[in-house]
Design a protein around this motif. Sequence first.
Motif, PDB file in Angstrom:
ATOM      1  N   ILE A 102     -70.187 -43.856 -65.537  1.00 52.83           N
ATOM      2  CA  ILE A 102     -69.220 -42.766 -65.404  1.00 52.83           C
ATOM      3  C   ILE A 102     -69.884 -41.525 -64.808  1.00 52.83           C
ATOM      4  CG2 ILE A 102     -69.406 -41.443 -67.551  1.00 52.83           C
ATOM      5  CD1 ILE A 102     -66.454 -41.627 -67.872  1.00 52.83           C
ATOM      6  N   LEU A 103     -71.199 -41.429 -64.951  1.00 52.44           N
ATOM      7  CA  LEU A 103     -71.920 -40.296 -64.389  1.00 52.44           C
ATOM      8  C   LEU A 103     -71.889 -40.338 -62.863  1.00 52.44           C
ATOM      9  CD1 LEU A 103     -74.972 -40.255 -66.829  1.00 52.44           C
ATOM     10  CD2 LEU A 103     -72.983 -38.733 -66.835  1.00 52.44           C
ATOM     11  N   LYS A 104     -71.835 -41.570 -62.353  1.00 56.69           N
ATOM     12  CA  LYS A 104     -71.746 -41.726 -60.906  1.00 56.69           C
ATOM     13  C   LYS A 104     -70.363 -41.270 -60.413  1.00 56.69           C
ATOM     14  CE  LYS A 104     -72.667 -45.013 -57.260  1.00 56.69           C
ATOM     15  NZ  LYS A 104     -72.138 -46.313 -56.826  1.00 56.69           N
ATOM     16  N   LEU A 105     -69.344 -41.642 -61.171  1.00 60.08           N
ATOM     17  CA  LEU A 105     -67.993 -41.209 -60.828  1.00 60.08           C
ATOM     18  C   LEU A 105     -67.897 -39.690 -60.900  1.00 60.08           C
ATOM     19  CD1 LEU A 105     -65.013 -41.731 -60.199  1.00 60.08           C
ATOM     20  CD2 LEU A 105     -64.620 -42.121 -62.631  1.00 60.08           C
ATOM     21  N   ALA A 106     -68.539 -39.113 -61.915  1.00 63.79           N
ATOM     22  CA  ALA A 106     -68.540 -37.658 -62.057  1.00 63.79           C
ATOM     23  C   ALA A 106     -69.189 -37.019 -60.833  1.00 63.79           C
ATOM     24  CB  ALA A 106     -69.288 -37.252 -63.325  1.00 63.79           C
TER      25      ALA A 106
ATOM     26  N   PRO B  20     -64.108 -28.537 -59.975  1.00 65.57           N
ATOM     27  CA  PRO B  20     -63.723 -29.716 -60.753  1.00 65.57           C
ATOM     28  C   PRO B  20     -62.867 -29.335 -61.965  1.00 65.57           C
ATOM     29  CG  PRO B  20     -66.011 -29.188 -61.130  1.00 65.57           C
ATOM     30  CD  PRO B  20     -65.525 -28.233 -60.105  1.00 65.57           C
TER      31      PRO B  20
ATOM     32  N   GLU C 154     -69.167 -38.236 -57.812  1.00 63.75           N
ATOM     33  CA  GLU C 154     -68.194 -38.322 -56.711  1.00 63.75           C
ATOM     34  C   GLU C 154     -67.167 -37.206 -56.838  1.00 63.75           C
ATOM     35  OE1 GLU C 154     -69.115 -40.250 -54.623  1.00 63.75           O
ATOM     36  OE2 GLU C 154     -70.168 -41.862 -55.650  1.00 63.75           O
ATOM     37  N   VAL C 155     -66.709 -36.989 -58.074  1.00 64.46           N
ATOM     38  CA  VAL C 155     -65.720 -35.936 -58.314  1.00 64.46           C
ATOM     39  C   VAL C 155     -66.306 -34.595 -57.889  1.00 64.46           C
ATOM     40  CG1 VAL C 155     -64.491 -34.641 -60.099  1.00 64.46           C
ATOM     41  CG2 VAL C 155     -64.550 -37.136 -60.195  1.00 64.46           C
ATOM     42  N   ARG C 156     -67.543 -34.360 -58.270  1.00 65.47           N
ATOM     43  CA  ARG C 156     -68.171 -33.086 -57.962  1.00 65.47           C
ATOM     44  C   ARG C 156     -68.349 -32.905 -56.459  1.00 65.47           C
ATOM     45  NH1 ARG C 156     -73.026 -33.521 -60.451  1.00 65.47           N
ATOM     46  NH2 ARG C 156     -71.840 -33.874 -62.345  1.00 65.47           N
ATOM     47  N   SER C 157     -68.862 -33.932 -55.804  1.00 66.46           N
ATOM     48  CA  SER C 157     -69.105 -33.781 -54.374  1.00 66.46           C
ATOM     49  C   SER C 157     -67.808 -33.760 -53.579  1.00 66.46           C
ATOM     50  CB  SER C 157     -70.040 -34.896 -53.877  1.00 66.46           C
ATOM     51  OG  SER C 157     -69.367 -36.127 -53.828  1.00 66.46           O
ATOM     52  N   ALA C 158     -66.749 -34.367 -54.130  1.00 62.75           N
ATOM     53  CA  ALA C 158     -65.466 -34.363 -53.425  1.00 62.75           C
ATOM     54  C   ALA C 158     -64.757 -33.020 -53.572  1.00 62.75           C
ATOM     55  CB  ALA C 158     -64.574 -35.484 -53.946  1.00 62.75           C
ATOM     56  N   LEU C 159     -64.923 -32.423 -54.740  1.00 65.32           N
ATOM     57  CA  LEU C 159     -64.154 -31.218 -55.046  1.00 65.32           C
ATOM     58  C   LEU C 159     -64.966 -29.934 -54.994  1.00 65.32           C
ATOM     59  CD1 LEU C 159     -61.962 -33.126 -55.537  1.00 65.32           C
ATOM     60  CD2 LEU C 159     -61.869 -32.483 -57.931  1.00 65.32           C
TER      61      LEU C 159
ATOM     62  N   THR D  15     -63.732 -48.234 -59.524  1.00 66.90           N
ATOM     63  CA  THR D  15     -64.703 -47.818 -60.528  1.00 66.90           C
ATOM     64  C   THR D  15     -65.002 -48.968 -61.475  1.00 66.90           C
ATOM     65  OG1 THR D  15     -63.778 -45.595 -60.439  1.00 66.90           O
ATOM     66  CG2 THR D  15     -65.190 -46.104 -62.298  1.00 66.90           C
TER      67      THR D  15
END
Lengths: 187, 187
Positions: free
Chosen positions: B105-109, B120, B111-116, B19
């Motif tokens: 950080i919105l991009k990381l968010a 979340p 990833e978190v959303r699409s991964a989980l 990141t």
Amino acid sequence: MTDDAIAAAALLERISQLTRTEEQNGDLYPAQWTVLRFLARANRFSRNPMAITHYMGSTRGTVSQTVIALERKGYVARTPSMRDKRSVDVEVTESGVEKLAADPILKLAEEVRSALGEQPKQARTMLEKILANLVAANGGRPFGQCRTCRHFKPQSGTTKGQPHHCGLLEEDLSETDSDAICVEQVA
Amino acid sequence: MTDDAIAAAALLERISQLTRTEEQNGDLYPAQWTVLRFLARANRFSRNPMAITHYMGSTRGTVSQTVIALERKGYVARTPSMRDKRSVDVEVTESGVEKLAADPILKLAEEVRSALGEQPKQARTMLEKILANLVAANGGRPFGQCRTCRHFKPQSGTTKGQPHHCGLLEEDLSETDSDAICVEQVA
DNA sequence: CAATTTAAGTATCGACTCGATACAATGTTT
DNA sequence: AAACATTGTATCGAGTCGATACTTAAATTG
């Protein structure tokens, strides 16, 4: 609805920020710890600057400097590669192994354990998913275990010595190499 | 048995590393993003170099340089503090607010959303626990929401204007300040 | 097989990070 | 009023990091 995801991302950032500043207390910098750690877990095809570069999502120049710094401090040794004369093998020295016994990541692991009680497995699974997404989205490499690779060919117990084989590099694999992570690993 | 915790810690490290290198694509460095983000979420008692220092677990000197760099780039403005003549108020400028719309950080968010998927919230809870432990173990400050603080005194709806009050600093609190995070927050 | 292209590693540059130290100005204690 | 503590800044040295340029070696291509 997306609040939790953003909050999770912010937490990820803050945890890494705080861990990072803690890591700096010692004679190794965060990037140097990352490299040392990686080398200790990587198989022999992956212990070179290019693999480190892919692992860290960094650039050749930066990694080159970090490896040189680690060599100067005595934690790794560089030797020309036999397989590719352009390349360099980077190995962790005894001093480096000793250093890794005091890896600050163990302290973070302790926090994870005491925070989550006996369910760190869920955290692991969750973070693995996030990482997989992150890697996929950025064209990075997963660096999974050699043994789980598409090119991994286990041989029957009849043959002694080097039982396994890599179909991509056409090289035999020791048990140690098979357990380690690899640049070329593909699920 | 401790394997999952160590693996989770290693994943945390790698996610933050990747990141971090992504964040560097732009005119802001990781530490600068952290400061800008913090200032956007902090209440008026916390928008100064010392609070930033506590938040990041860093040192005054480093934070001072980072804030100066942000000012030079036009994303924050520094003005002498009225409350304490030694101190400086640091405010995000309009340009800084615009910049935050493209916060990596919105991009990381994402990833978190699409991964989980749609869970979340679990990740958030888990990471909050880890962070709380990390902060407690290092004598840091939690930086919780002002409204959840021990010193927060909500006033009845009969009084207009500034309805809430901080019992520690003896200052009135706007709704905005009450929702923001604070250096002095104690659970 | 020779010429071109691609890849690995290093060196160097400039902006930034970061801990440490020293210092000035303001607050707080005593 | 004097001693002490806190806030912020400046400076130093080692390191990080992307970018660029360069060397050597491998892989492609004609």
